[in-house]
Structures are given as C-alpha cells and as structure tokens.
Design a protein around this motif. Structure first.
Motif, mmCIF file in Angstrom:
data_model
loop_
_atom_site.group_PDB
_atom_site.id
_atom_site.type_symbol
_atom_site.label_atom_id
_atom_site.label_comp_id
_atom_site.label_asym_id
_atom_site.label_seq_id
_atom_site.Cartn_x
_atom_site.Cartn_y
_atom_site.Cartn_z
ATOM 1 N N UNK A 89 35.680 44.077 48.628
ATOM 2 C CA UNK A 89 35.378 43.451 47.331
ATOM 3 C C UNK A 89 36.393 43.747 46.240
ATOM 4 N N UNK A 90 37.095 44.878 46.311
ATOM 5 C CA UNK A 90 38.040 45.208 45.237
ATOM 6 C C UNK A 90 39.221 44.257 45.184
ATOM 7 N N UNK A 91 39.606 43.697 46.317
ATOM 8 C CA UNK A 91 40.780 42.818 46.419
ATOM 9 C C UNK A 91 42.021 43.461 45.801
ATOM 10 N N UNK A 92 42.202 44.745 46.088
ATOM 11 C CA UNK A 92 43.401 45.463 45.658
ATOM 12 C C UNK A 92 44.234 45.758 46.894
ATOM 13 N N UNK A 93 45.480 45.287 46.881
ATOM 14 C CA UNK A 93 46.339 45.412 48.056
ATOM 15 C C UNK A 93 47.431 46.437 47.799
#
Length: 429
Positions: free
Chosen positions: A162-166
C-alpha cells in the motif's frame, strides 16, 4: 539410463576447477550433486547454449528470464552459492583464459557443446533491452525510465504494498511492517529537510507520489513532484486528488534538467540519482543547487557501490543493465559527496541504510512470491522472473556489503555561513 545431470556436473566441475556446490536436476529427470544442497533445475538444452554463447552472468540471466533454468528450494541459498562462482572469485582463482589452456577444461567445453545440441545461439528474451544511441540524453533517459517503471501500476502494487514507495524503507525492528517502515523513511527525509508549513519542496523522481503526499499532508508544504514515467504520474495524480491535496501538490512529467521555477526551500531526490550517470552527475548536482534558495537543503538518497582499487576496471552489472535499470550507474559514496561539494553544496550528514534495504527487498520478494500467479498475469512470466531475481540478488548484495545505500544531507550554505542545521543534527529538528 538418464545421466544428463551427472555429465553436466562433471563438466562444470572441470570448468570451475572445484566441485560445483549445487545439486543439478536436468531435463531428462536425472539429478547429481551433494544431497540436500540447493538445486539448480536445467529445464532444457537451450540453457546450455545460452551459457556457451554468453558465459557468466548474462548467459545465466537469459536462461533464467526465458525459463530455461530455475531453482528448487531456497532462491537466496542458490544465489549465494552462484555469487561465490561469478562475483566473489578468489584472487588466486584462475581466469577463463587460463582455464582454457588446460586440456581437461577444453575437453569439458567440447562436452558442453555436444550436450547443448544445435550450435545457433538462442534469441535473447524479449524483456532484454536493446541499447540505442547515446547514454543519458533526455530521450534515452525517458526510454530507460519507461522500461523500468512503466511495467504496470497494478504489478507494482503487488510488490511494494500500500505504501507504493520504491526505495529503501527505514526499519525500527526487522519484524515490523513494510508500511510502517516506509512511512518512517518518508518522515526521516522530511525531518532531515526541516520541512515547515508554507515551504516549497521539489521531489525529483517522485515515483507514485508517496513522498509528495506525505510532505504536504504531514508538514504543510507545497510540493512539485517530477517523474519521466507517464504511468507513475497518472497514478500519483489520482492519489493526490483522493487525498484532497491538489491545491498543494503538483505532479509533472518533466526532466529535472527542465525545471526552471525555483527557488525551492528543499529538494528530495530518493532513488533517482542512480539514473543520472557518472558523466552527468556534476551537472545534476549543479542543477539542483541552482534550484535551491540560500540555506535550502537537499536530501539525496542513493545506492552506492564499493570503490575499486582501479576504477578504470569498473563495469556495470550485465543483468541489471540488460533487464532492470538500463543505463543505470552506481558510484562510491565518496564520489557522490565530492561531486555534490564541487557543485557548491556543503555536505552536512551521511547516513548508511544498507541493512535497511536488505530487509526491504526481502519483503518485496515475499510480496511477489505470495501473489506470483497474478503478478505473471499482469506482466509476463519473463518480467516477473526478472523482478524476483533482481530483488533477491540485490538483497544479498546489500547483506554482504557488495553495495550500500546512503542518505546525504547537503545545504546551499549562504555566504554568511549560517547553514540552519541544528548543533545536534541527528535530532533533525
């Protein structure tokens, strides 16, 4: 009686000059090697042709991406053993040229050729990048970014959660949640930048908008986020709208070299500078310096490689360059700090997060493996195999200190010398 595995292991033992530490399962159902050892599954003769035509990492990568080889059991254990053969050879280990002077080794190679069948090289998997033109032009950078990031937002939702941090998360404990660790990383960046309501933040390589949203929502700043990925920008804009932040966050499809609306109070560059390239890094640093107001801060979060005794011998990772990050380049942290200072910055803090990235990558691999069927459906079998191999191999590289990741806090210190950094900087107030 099927004997391909035994023959293959014997040939590889001769080539390596030592027993192969893996068990082999061959296409004819035969097996050979240490009982209970991690198993390399060679599904067809085409895998051998790939290795013969491109010995080493690229041949193995092509066989993996095409599905010609796989592993049975712990992927990390297999990669650890292969790393010892390909990337961590002893200084006294003989080179391939030296090995080929040995009549037994030449006989082993001839044996592999006979086992491989037809001599024509298989075509590379379609997921492999074909390089065209010059490196790190605006056009080539757009193409490279599209290859990596326009895989599909739904696929990245599986991997990243869910964070969508890459980029590397920031873990309080190894058993924490990925979402909490990524939130803590965004907050760490915000505190290092000293964000306060009313400031302007430029987020270079904004991805799916997570940093921009966090900074606007939690710290009351106005944010311009830039990316070269059309898919990322569309996704980020929707997230911004859903959060009710369209008055404070603007997402652009824009090259950092084309940003002209400074000055900004702060700049975050998280996991983007690896795409810049060594030849253009000083220009990158100067461009960001020019976009900051006096006493403005830059947080540069970037993967680093270990320095070489002879830097002229450095070459990019063949697998990652061909399948993952085309044209990406890693530099030692010392080189990065030097270039930032040459551009005019005062570097105030360097923090290594190496172990944090290893934990992050293992979580991403687990996410992908848990939804493997859906991940394959959203992309392709080859693309899913690329991401699984790349993330698992990188986790081990961070764990074994072959690569690292660092947050560098730099300031455009004014002539007065007042940097605005607190005396006890690690409080990040």
């Amino acid at each position: 009686m099927p004997d391909a595995a035994l023959r293959l292991k014997s040939l590889l033992d001769q080539l390596l000059g030592a027993p192969l530490p893996l068990r082999i399962h061959a296409w004819d159902g035969s097996e050979a090697g240490p009982p209970g050892a991690p198993t390399l599954v060679v599904r067809n003769r085409r895998a051998l042709r790939r290795l013969l035509w491109k010995p080493g990492e690229l041949g193995l990568a092509r066989a993996w991406v095409a599905g010609d080889v796989t592993v049975r059991g712990d992927l990390y254990a297999v990669l650890d053993l292969i790393a010892g053969l390909l990337w961590e050879r002893r200084d006294d280990a003989r080179t391939l040229t030296e090995a080929l002077r040995d009549p037994d080794v030449r006989a082993a190679v001839s044996g592999l050729v006979r086992m491989a069948g037809p001599p024509l090289p298989p075509a590379p998997p379609r997921e492999e990048v074909r390089r065209r033109g010059h490196l790190h032009t605006k056009r080539s950078d757009r193409r490279a970014i599209s290859h990596h990031y326009d895989v599909g937002n739904d696929f990245y939702e599986i991997v990243l959660g869910p964070s969508m941090v890459y980029s590397c998360a920031y873990w309080a404990t190894p058993d924490g949640t990925l979402e909490d660790a990524q939130r803590d990383k965004l907050e760490l960046v915000s505190r290092k930048l000293g964000l306060t309501p009313g400031q302007r933040l430029l987020d270079v390589g904004c991805g799916w908008g997570s940093m921009a949203i966090h900074a606007a929502r939690e710290h009351g700043v106005s944010v311009v986020g830039i990316t070269l990925s059309q898919e990322q920008a569309a996704y980020a804009r929707k997230r911004v709208a859903d959060e009710g932040l369209t008055d404070r966050v603007e997402i652009r499809v824009q090259d950092y070299r084309d940003v002209t609306d400074g000055p900004y109070d702060a700049i975050s560059s998280i996991g983007m500078a690896e795409h810049v390239g060594a030849e253009r890094y000083l220009d990158y640093a100067r461009d960001l310096y020019a976009l900051l107001k006096p006493d403005g801060r830059l947080l540069n979060h970037q993967i680093a490689r270990r320095p070489q005794l002879d830097e002229s011998t450095y070459s990019v990772d063949e697998f990652i360059d061909a399948y993952v990050f085309p044209d990406g380049e890693l530099a030692p942290i010392g080189s990065t700090v030097t270039q930032l200072e040459r551009a005019g910055f005062e570097v105030r803090d360097v923090e290594s997060l190496r172990e944090h990235y290893a934990l992050t990558l293992r979580r991403w691999v687990a996410n992908l493996e848990a939804q493997w069927v859906r991940g394959v459906r959203l992309t392709s079998p080859g693309r899913a195999r690329v991401w699984r191999l790349y993330m698992a191999a990188c986790a081990l590289a961070f764990e074994h200190n072959r690569i690292g990741v660092n947050q560098v806090l730099a300031v455009r210190t004014p002539e007065s010398g007042a940097s605005g950094i607190p005396l006890r900087a690690r409080t990040w107030n």
